[in-house]
Design a protein around this motif. Structure first.
Motif, PDB file in Angstrom:
ATOM      1  N   SER A   3     -27.707 -17.895  -5.110  1.00 41.28           N
ATOM      2  CA  SER A   3     -27.382 -18.724  -6.252  1.00 41.28           C
ATOM      3  C   SER A   3     -27.558 -17.909  -7.517  1.00 41.28           C
ATOM      4  N   GLY A   4     -26.602 -18.020  -8.428  1.00 41.04           N
ATOM      5  CA  GLY A   4     -26.706 -17.278  -9.662  1.00 41.04           C
ATOM      6  C   GLY A   4     -25.981 -15.948  -9.611  1.00 41.04           C
ATOM      7  N   GLU A   5     -25.293 -15.639  -8.506  1.00 41.56           N
ATOM      8  CA  GLU A   5     -24.528 -14.398  -8.430  1.00 41.56           C
ATOM      9  C   GLU A   5     -23.067 -14.722  -8.219  1.00 41.56           C
ATOM     10  N   ALA A   6     -22.215 -13.968  -8.899  1.00 39.68           N
ATOM     11  CA  ALA A   6     -20.779 -14.142  -8.748  1.00 39.68           C
ATOM     12  C   ALA A   6     -20.299 -13.292  -7.584  1.00 39.68           C
ATOM     13  N   ALA A   7     -19.045 -13.496  -7.184  1.00 39.63           N
ATOM     14  CA  ALA A   7     -18.482 -12.785  -6.039  1.00 39.63           C
ATOM     15  C   ALA A   7     -18.480 -11.273  -6.242  1.00 39.63           C
ATOM     16  N   ARG A   8     -18.314 -10.817  -7.465  1.00 40.26           N
ATOM     17  CA  ARG A   8     -18.264  -9.384  -7.723  1.00 40.26           C
ATOM     18  C   ARG A   8     -19.629  -8.794  -8.055  1.00 40.26           C
ATOM     19  N   GLY A   9     -20.692  -9.530  -7.811  1.00 44.30           N
ATOM     20  CA  GLY A   9     -22.033  -9.010  -8.036  1.00 44.30           C
ATOM     21  C   GLY A   9     -22.541  -9.211  -9.455  1.00 44.30           C
ATOM     22  N   GLU A  10     -21.755  -9.856 -10.333  1.00 45.47           N
ATOM     23  CA  GLU A  10     -22.221 -10.098 -11.682  1.00 45.47           C
ATOM     24  C   GLU A  10     -23.190 -11.266 -11.649  1.00 45.47           C
ATOM     25  N   THR A  11     -24.135 -11.230 -12.525  1.00 45.56           N
ATOM     26  CA  THR A  11     -25.067 -12.337 -12.601  1.00 45.56           C
ATOM     27  C   THR A  11     -24.451 -13.453 -13.428  1.00 45.56           C
ATOM     28  N   VAL A  12     -24.554 -14.677 -12.925  1.00 41.75           N
ATOM     29  CA  VAL A  12     -24.023 -15.854 -13.601  1.00 41.75           C
ATOM     30  C   VAL A  12     -25.200 -16.594 -14.205  1.00 41.75           C
ATOM     31  N   PRO A  13     -25.071 -17.078 -15.445  1.00 40.46           N
ATOM     32  CA  PRO A  13     -26.171 -17.856 -15.995  1.00 40.46           C
ATOM     33  C   PRO A  13     -26.533 -18.987 -15.029  1.00 40.46           C
ATOM     34  N   PRO A  14     -27.790 -19.132 -14.674  1.00 38.60           N
ATOM     35  CA  PRO A  14     -28.187 -20.079 -13.637  1.00 38.60           C
ATOM     36  C   PRO A  14     -27.759 -21.510 -13.898  1.00 38.60           C
ATOM     37  N   ARG A  15     -27.628 -21.899 -15.133  1.00 40.69           N
ATOM     38  CA  ARG A  15     -27.279 -23.287 -15.420  1.00 40.69           C
ATOM     39  C   ARG A  15     -25.787 -23.545 -15.335  1.00 40.69           C
ATOM     40  N   LEU A  16     -24.968 -22.521 -15.244  1.00 43.44           N
ATOM     41  CA  LEU A  16     -23.530 -22.722 -15.173  1.00 43.44           C
ATOM     42  C   LEU A  16     -22.963 -22.448 -13.793  1.00 43.44           C
ATOM     43  N   HIS A  17     -23.813 -22.057 -12.841  1.00 43.02           N
ATOM     44  CA  HIS A  17     -23.295 -21.709 -11.518  1.00 43.02           C
ATOM     45  C   HIS A  17     -22.644 -22.881 -10.798  1.00 43.02           C
ATOM     46  N   ASP A  18     -23.007 -24.097 -11.139  1.00 45.36           N
ATOM     47  CA  ASP A  18     -22.397 -25.252 -10.477  1.00 45.36           C
ATOM     48  C   ASP A  18     -21.601 -26.118 -11.451  1.00 45.36           C
ATOM     49  N   LEU A  19     -21.106 -25.512 -12.520  1.00 46.67           N
ATOM     50  CA  LEU A  19     -20.294 -26.235 -13.497  1.00 46.67           C
ATOM     51  C   LEU A  19     -19.068 -26.857 -12.831  1.00 46.67           C
ATOM     52  N   GLY A  20     -18.393 -26.098 -11.992  1.00 47.36           N
ATOM     53  CA  GLY A  20     -17.204 -26.604 -11.311  1.00 47.36           C
ATOM     54  C   GLY A  20     -17.510 -27.819 -10.460  1.00 47.36           C
ATOM     55  N   GLU A  21     -18.613 -27.743  -9.737  1.00 50.53           N
ATOM     56  CA  GLU A  21     -19.017 -28.866  -8.885  1.00 50.53           C
ATOM     57  C   GLU A  21     -19.305 -30.110  -9.727  1.00 50.53           C
ATOM     58  N   ARG A  22     -19.976 -29.913 -10.844  1.00 47.78           N
ATOM     59  CA  ARG A  22     -20.303 -31.049 -11.704  1.00 47.78           C
ATOM     60  C   ARG A  22     -19.039 -31.645 -12.324  1.00 47.78           C
ATOM     61  N   LEU A  23     -18.120 -30.782 -12.734  1.00 48.03           N
ATOM     62  CA  LEU A  23     -16.868 -31.258 -13.306  1.00 48.03           C
ATOM     63  C   LEU A  23     -16.060 -32.033 -12.269  1.00 48.03           C
ATOM     64  N   CYS A  24     -15.997 -31.510 -11.054  1.00 50.57           N
ATOM     65  CA  CYS A  24     -15.276 -32.214  -9.976  1.00 50.57           C
ATOM     66  C   CYS A  24     -15.921 -33.552  -9.658  1.00 50.57           C
ATOM     67  N   SER A  25     -17.248 -33.621  -9.704  1.00 47.48           N
ATOM     68  CA  SER A  25     -17.950 -34.893  -9.465  1.00 47.48           C
ATOM     69  C   SER A  25     -17.563 -35.933 -10.501  1.00 47.48           C
ATOM     70  N   LEU A  26     -17.433 -35.503 -11.750  1.00 44.42           N
ATOM     71  CA  LEU A  26     -17.052 -36.434 -12.806  1.00 44.42           C
ATOM     72  C   LEU A  26     -15.616 -36.916 -12.626  1.00 44.42           C
ATOM     73  N   ILE A  27     -14.738 -36.001 -12.276  1.00 42.22           N
ATOM     74  CA  ILE A  27     -13.340 -36.374 -12.056  1.00 42.22           C
ATOM     75  C   ILE A  27     -13.245 -37.375 -10.899  1.00 42.22           C
ATOM     76  N   THR A  28     -13.970 -37.092  -9.831  1.00 40.69           N
ATOM     77  CA  THR A  28     -13.963 -37.985  -8.664  1.00 40.69           C
ATOM     78  C   THR A  28     -14.570 -39.344  -9.003  1.00 40.69           C
ATOM     79  N   ALA A  29     -15.624 -39.346  -9.804  1.00 37.82           N
ATOM     80  CA  ALA A  29     -16.257 -40.613 -10.180  1.00 37.82           C
ATOM     81  C   ALA A  29     -15.317 -41.458 -11.044  1.00 37.82           C
ATOM     82  N   LEU A  30     -14.591 -40.800 -11.929  1.00 35.72           N
ATOM     83  CA  LEU A  30     -13.683 -41.521 -12.811  1.00 35.72           C
ATOM     84  C   LEU A  30     -12.421 -41.971 -12.080  1.00 35.72           C
ATOM     85  N   TYR A  31     -11.992 -41.153 -11.123  1.00 28.93           N
ATOM     86  CA  TYR A  31     -10.774 -41.441 -10.356  1.00 28.93           C
ATOM     87  C   TYR A  31     -11.076 -41.309  -8.867  1.00 28.93           C
ATOM     88  N   PRO A  32     -11.731 -42.306  -8.265  1.00 26.37           N
ATOM     89  CA  PRO A  32     -12.141 -42.181  -6.865  1.00 26.37           C
ATOM     90  C   PRO A  32     -10.977 -42.125  -5.877  1.00 26.37           C
TER      91      PRO A  32
END
Length: 158
Positions: A3-32
């Protein structure tokens, strides 16, 4: 991959590593219903019309799929405003958990029978509520349903 590492070995800020998942959760919640869920182009238009902020459809897709994480505070603010969540939802795990629990409850209450069960349970004694929880938990076990998302632990859960 840790967790916290990108595919190319770059370090990802720990709080943004699951931004996509959180955004998808919101989209799904709004449009189930996936069949009625708008595409990213329509969603980007709706965001612009609702908030005045601009996020392109492509960039929205890249954020949702985890391909991009270089989001600005202004863009997060626009997303938070559109989805009706606090800005901290995207960067704070505790806030995210709390909001997700509320979203799970709202989703469950869309079902008329679930809503009726909840309304009829109001006013029952603690012992009666515990008995009902045991019955519901057993029914979920028999039907091979997992733990309820966002469920708070209680004494009646075996």
């Amino acid at each position: 991959m840790a967790s916290g590492e990108a595919a190319r070995g770059e370090t990802v800020p720990p709080r943004l590593h699951d931004l996509g998942e959180r955004l998808c959760s919101l989209i799904t919640a709004l449009y189930p219903d996936e069949r009625k869920r708008p595409g990213y182009a329509r969603l980007a238009t709706m965001i612009r019309e609702s908030t005045g902020g601009t996020i392109s459809a492509t960039y929205l897709w890249e954020l949702a799929t985890g391909r991009k994480r270089n989001v600005t505070l202004e863009q997060l603010s626009v997303l938070a405003e559109f989805f009706g969540v606090p800005l901290e939802y995207f960067i704070n795990d505790e806030v995210s958990r709390r909001v997700n629990a509320q979203l799970a409850l709202a989703a469950a209450l869309r079902d008329t029978k679930v809503r009726n069960l909840a309304l009829r349970a109001e006013g029952l004694s603690s012992a009666s509520l515990d008995a009902l929880l045991i019955i519901v938990n057993e029914a979920r076990r028999v039907e091979n349903l997992g733990q309820v998302r966002g469920e708070e632990p209680d004494a009646a859960t075996p």
